[in-house]
Scaffold this active site. Structure first.
Site, PDB file in Angstrom:
ATOM      1  CG  HIS A 193     -75.373  65.230  -7.070  1.00  0.00           C
ATOM      2  ND1 HIS A 193     -76.686  64.815  -7.079  1.00  0.00           N
ATOM      3  CD2 HIS A 193     -75.222  65.965  -8.202  1.00  0.00           C
ATOM      4  CE1 HIS A 193     -77.295  65.279  -8.152  1.00  0.00           C
ATOM      5  NE2 HIS A 193     -76.425  65.984  -8.852  1.00  0.00           N
ATOM      6  CD  GLU A 194     -72.249  67.938  -9.340  1.00  0.00           C
ATOM      7  OE1 GLU A 194     -71.984  67.615 -10.516  1.00  0.00           O
ATOM      8  OE2 GLU A 194     -73.354  68.372  -8.995  1.00  0.00           O
TER       9      GLU A 194
ATOM     10  CG  HIS B 212     -73.236  64.045 -12.362  1.00  0.00           C
ATOM     11  ND1 HIS B 212     -74.354  63.369 -12.780  1.00  0.00           N
ATOM     12  CD2 HIS B 212     -73.674  65.064 -11.571  1.00  0.00           C
ATOM     13  CE1 HIS B 212     -75.427  63.940 -12.241  1.00  0.00           C
ATOM     14  NE2 HIS B 212     -75.041  64.963 -11.516  1.00  0.00           N
TER      15      HIS B 212
ATOM     16  CG  ASP C   5     -78.560  66.238 -12.389  1.00  0.00           C
ATOM     17  OD1 ASP C   5     -77.882  65.766 -11.467  1.00  0.00           O
ATOM     18  OD2 ASP C   5     -78.279  67.301 -12.967  1.00  0.00           O
TER      19      ASP C   5
END
Length: 977
Positions: free
Chosen positions: A154-155, A158, A165
């Site tokens: 998830h990170e 980014h 998000d």
């Protein structure tokens, strides 16, 4: 490696070295991923083990999620120098400051939430991922965030691909064009239940409240833990079924989350597909899995530095040699940390070792090293010969291994043979920082820094500049321990006429004060100026208190003990009968080992500016991980020719600034005065009485999952920790800082005046609010040229379909903006419209977008789309509503509104088919269908659900029914319609 490939390789390194350590994508695998542990984290071997487990899980999870494209091949875990030796490898170019992920104490607001510090635009890479020790050590947090490997993916999305998000903590629910209230999420096919959180939501009250609020505060969406939904990783990767990013099929373009707002409503997968990684990497063939990642455990050691100083004939121009000596002396006397090893090498045609590596143990050693600095220059220039001698000096400490060492190369750089030693530099393991003196230094010089993750600086030949001293000040250790580093508070220089003075003040804050030094410089050989200095309590220091070196033209004063917080006033008078340049530099170190100092880091969004494409300048002002707000941040861009270009940076969430109040100040730079190297300096000041606004950073972070629905029961996680406003931003009073960024190159600037080619910047934070009468649109004014100046006009459009605004803005309905005169860039704008003039037939939501136009008729990109809810009573709920209040225990879900309504609809439909008279629709005078049944609005009913065929015009009246007023009127308990 061929010359073409080598050039491409170096160019690629240049791009990566701007923000982080160079991560390479090699045959589907990411290599050189650095995860660094802060020196403030206590030693714990479990952290190392859990990092390995996290990355290994993430590698396979990401490989499947990216359709067999990417995995982690090589990961380096960088330990701090204060952890015990344990046969770890020495670090080479890896550093805490440029790591992809940091393990450090929590940041305010986020607590243990893993987050990515990202202040760029959609598709641009972030700065770093931040994990806390608790996240890696406490298994109790797994139910809150999901497995660590899933969170890492998830990170990483980014950080690497610049996506955001797909949820919104500030707007957890929204309405759609289909008259639905839904949780802000991706995908909308992910089922769940609405419940009260128990603390702010009264029992049985998770329902509609007013026309301004969709659901009462405290209403929470809980997803079913066991479900078929495969998307999305950027929403709730914690769910076992979630294995995909949202794509064009599953993406909800209406949801008010950051991915939509910042990426023009593109799905996460579409943005990833547009990345360079994706374009250059086809899916891996076959069905086999990639190998697990390999790990290297590295440890930082003592700081080892060699000053490599040019003494060729090129250094005789413009007093370069004396200015170099001044700057290097300041570095040795004040900047380099105690406990460091320093050697000095000079070079012209040949290199000469001035002094071997020497441990800086006290002030006497500092002075002794300064005595070896050169005073004359002559001959040609061979940078490679100098580098080879510098390697030789460093090898005397630990044999052939020079990994982790640093070389500070200061040169006029007019040497065309730098490429002769590029391979030696690449294999050395030493980091090379370059300082180019003048603007004729070889263009290859910066390659040395790029390929070794070093810093790049330049200095003009302007006499009224502290460029060289500022460059040395920017070369700090990158071990993450800011408590040891010297911090520059002031840098001033000017040509001063006889009997005139250099005057100003320096604001000391409570985070600095130890080893504070005031350094005054003047033309060597001239008489020392008259110096006066006064602290906040009016204690004075004069020239006699300074240690003076007439040969170097330096006077130095170290304040005894700790410097007092407040205003320090200085005055430096030219005592000669001719004009000369006087300079002042002030440095200090942190006051308290438990209180991090205010620091300033300078970045650009790219390594070079090619006219007319703009560059974004960033200044990151923080105290540890806490943003510093309310500062005046000024960018000073210097070039060899012409006066410096001054820009005021802003942290207002508009223009170049992506996020408001995150401590990152930004501005577009688009009008350079010429081609070549440019110097970027940042001056930051805040007065002690300056007003500081609230803190609301919006960095992308892993969701703190409030709970789940499992086997029909509610399972709540512990409430997320809360923080008061005082913990959200640094409260330190007034302060002063100076920071020097890496140089950047400018190309293709025309030599003749150019027409206006710079449009207003895109408005990215259009918002809409409403009351019973009016709708209020607000945004931050763009400029005539990007975020500077004043636009000419605004064009505002509305629609009941957000896609129409995005894809066909010009054909949407225009609003009257004739009375709306654009204000100066950065000003908060507001427009008011009557609600009853904006109602769209058969819709409960209306959408707005705005475009700015300048005097040359250049148009900005269309803004984000803002949504307004018109009539809340007519909304359907997407998902069921639990009427029970929820605590931290297990509760049974009672009732499902949508299920009941669906059953009722089936009954009504069957009775109509059977021609049961009570349920037949009768036409009204306008030909619209109306219900004739009685619907009692009781204490337990606050929602009118629109079933099949039960849509109304805003002013429709139904003949033969019990409706006695327009349906747009408020419906209250006890009413019958």
């Amino acid at each position: 490696m061929t010359s073409v490939a080598s050039a491409a390789f170096v160019s690629l390194l240049c791009l990566y070295a701007i923000r982080t350590s160079p991560v390479y994508l090699n045959d589907h695998g990411y290599e050189n991923v650095v995860i660094a542990i802060s020196p403030l984290v206590p030693e714990d071997q479990t952290i190392i083990k859990n990092i390995k487990d996290m990355v290994t899980e993430a590698s396979f999870y990401m490989f499947n999620a990216t359709k067999r494209r990417f995995y982690f091949s090589n990961v380096k875990i960088l330990l701090p120098a204060n952890w015990k030796p344990n046969h770890y490898q020495k670090r080479k170019h890896e550093s805490y400051e440029k790591a992809s992920a940091l393990i450090a104490d929590p940041a305010p607001k986020y607590g243990d939430d893993p987050y990515t510090f990202h202040y760029g635009r959609c598709g641009e890479r972030g700065r770093y991922i931040h994990f806390t020790p608790n996240f890696l050590l406490k298994d109790s947090l797994l139910s809150v965030y999901g497995s660590r490997g899933r969170v890492f993916v998830h990170e990483w999305a980014h950080l690497r691909w610049g996506v955001f998000d797909e949820y919104n903590d500030d707007q957890p629910f929204s309405t759609s064009g289909q008259n639905l209230i839904k949780a802000t999420r991706c995908s909308t096919d992910l089922p769940g239940t609405l419940v009260c959180d128990g603390s702010t939501c009264a029992e049985g009250d998770c329902r509609f409240r007013t026309q301004e609020e969709l659901l009462k505060k405290g209403c929470t969406f809980l997803a079913d833990r066991n479900q078929p939904a495969a998307a999305s990783i950027m929403y709730m990767q914690a769910l076992p079924s979630v294995v995909d990013f949202c794509n064009e099929t599953t993406h909800d373009p209406e949801a008010p989350h950051m991915q939509n707002q910042l990426c023009d409503y593109q799905s996460t997968w579409k943005v990833i597909m547009g990345s360079e990684d994706y374009r250059l990497t086809p899916a891996m063939s076959g069905t086999h899995l990639p190998p697990p990642p390999s790990f290297s455990i590295l440890k930082a050691g003592d700081r080892v530095i060699c000053l490599l100083l040019d003494v060729s004939e090129f250094m005789n121009k413009g007093h370069r040699i004396s200015r170099m000596r001044q700057a290097a002396e300041v570095f040795l006397l004040l900047l380099v940390e105690l406990g460091s090893y320093v050697g000095i090498v000079t070079f012209a045609d040949q290199a000469e070792i001035q002094t071997p590596l020497t441990l800086i143990s006290d002030e006497n050693v500092r002075k002794q090293l300064s005595s070896y600095l050169p005073t004359t220059a002559n001959g040609g220039s061979s940078i490679c010969e100098g580098l080879r001698s510098a390697f030789q000096v460093i090898q005397t400490l630990e044999g052939s291994n020079i990994d982790g060492s640093e070389i500070v190369l200061l040169t006029a750089g007019e040497d065309s043979n730098i490429e002769d030693c590029l391979s030696e530099v690449a294999a050395s393991g030493s980091t090379i920082h370059t300082i180019a003196v003048g603007f004729h230094a070889s263009i290859e010089l910066e390659q040395l820094a790029d390929m070794t993750a070093g810093s790049k600086f330049t200095a003009t030949d302007r006499f009224d500049s502290n460029d060289l001293i500022d460059a040395f000040t920017g070369i700090s250790s990158q071990n993450g321990n800011v408590l040891q580093q010297s911090i520059q508070l002031e840098s001033a220089a000017a040509s001063i006429d006889p009997a005139q003075h250099l005057f100003g003040f320096v604001l000391f804050d409570r985070t600095v004060g130890n080893e504070t030094s005031f350094v005054v410089t003047w033309q060597p050989g001239s008489e020392a100026p008259a110096i006066s200095l006064q602290d906040p309590h009016e204690q004075s220091y004069t020239t006699k208190d300074f240690l003076t070196d007439p040969t170097s033209g330096i006077a130095h004063l170290q304040i005894p003990g700790s410097a007092e917080a407040g205003n320090w006033t200085y005055k430096v008078v030219n005592t000669m009968n001719y004009s000369q340049v006087l300079g002042l530099t002030v440095t200090s170190r942190p006051l308290d080992r438990d209180v991090p100092p205010v620091t300033v880091k300078v970045h650009t969004n790219k390594g070079s500016l090619s006219f007319p494409e703009p560059m974004i300048l960033y200044a990151e002002v923080t105290q540890g991980f806490t943003p510093v707000l309310g500062a005046r941040v000024t960018a000073i861009i210097e070039h060899q020719f012409g006066n410096p270009f001054i820009l005021e940076l802003a942290d207002n969430g508009a223009g170049a600034d992506a996020f408001k109040h995150d401590g990152v100040y930004s501005k577009y730079f688009f009008s350079p005065t010429g081609n070549g190297r440019h110097i970027l300096k940042i001056r930051v000041q805040r007065k002690s009485d300056d007003h500081v606004e609230g803190y609301s950073p919006s960095w992308s972070h892993a969701m703190y999952v409030p709970g789940y629905i499992e086997n029909g029961k509610i399972q709540m996680n512990p409430p997320r920790p809360t923080f008061n406003d005082d913990e959200m931003h640094a409260i330190i009073g007034g302060f002063s800082r100076i920071a020097t960024g890496h140089i950047f190159m400018v190309n293709e600037v025309p030599t003749i005046p150019w027409p206006d080619v710079f449009p207003p910047c895109k408005i990215v934070e259009l918002r809409v609010e409403r009351d019973n009468v009016n709708l209020y649109l607000s945004w931050t004014a763009p400029g005539d040229n990007y975020d500077q100046g004043r636009a000419s006009t605004y064009e505002i459009k509305m629609s009941d379909n957000p896609r129409k605004l995005r894809d066909n803005f010009q054909n949407a309905t225009s609003l009257n903006t004739s009375a709306l005169i654009p204000q100066a860039s950065g000003t908060r704008e507001r427009a008011t419209f009557k609600v009853n003039e904006l109602i769209v037939e058969n819709s409960t939501a209306v959408y707005f977008a705005i475009c700015a136009i300048d005097n040359a008729s250049l148009r900005s990109d269309v803004s984000n789309v803002a949504q307004a809810s018109i009539w809340v009573q007519r909304f359907l709920v997407s998902g069921s509503i639990s009427k029970q209040t929820v605590s931290n225990e297990l509760f049974v879900v009672i009732g499902s509104v949508t299920a009941i309504c669906f059953l009722a609809s089936l009954i009504v439909y069957s009775l109509r088919k059977a021609n049961f008279p009570l349920f037949q629709r009768q036409p009204n005078a306008r030909g619209r269908a109306c219900p004739t049944q009685r619907i009692d609005v009781s204490e337990e009913t606050e929602v009118v659900l629109l079933g099949s065929g039960m849509s109304f015009h805003q002013n429709a009246r139904c003949s033969g029914s019990n409706i006695t007023r327009p349906l747009t009127s408020d419906i209250t308990r006890g009413d019958v319609i």
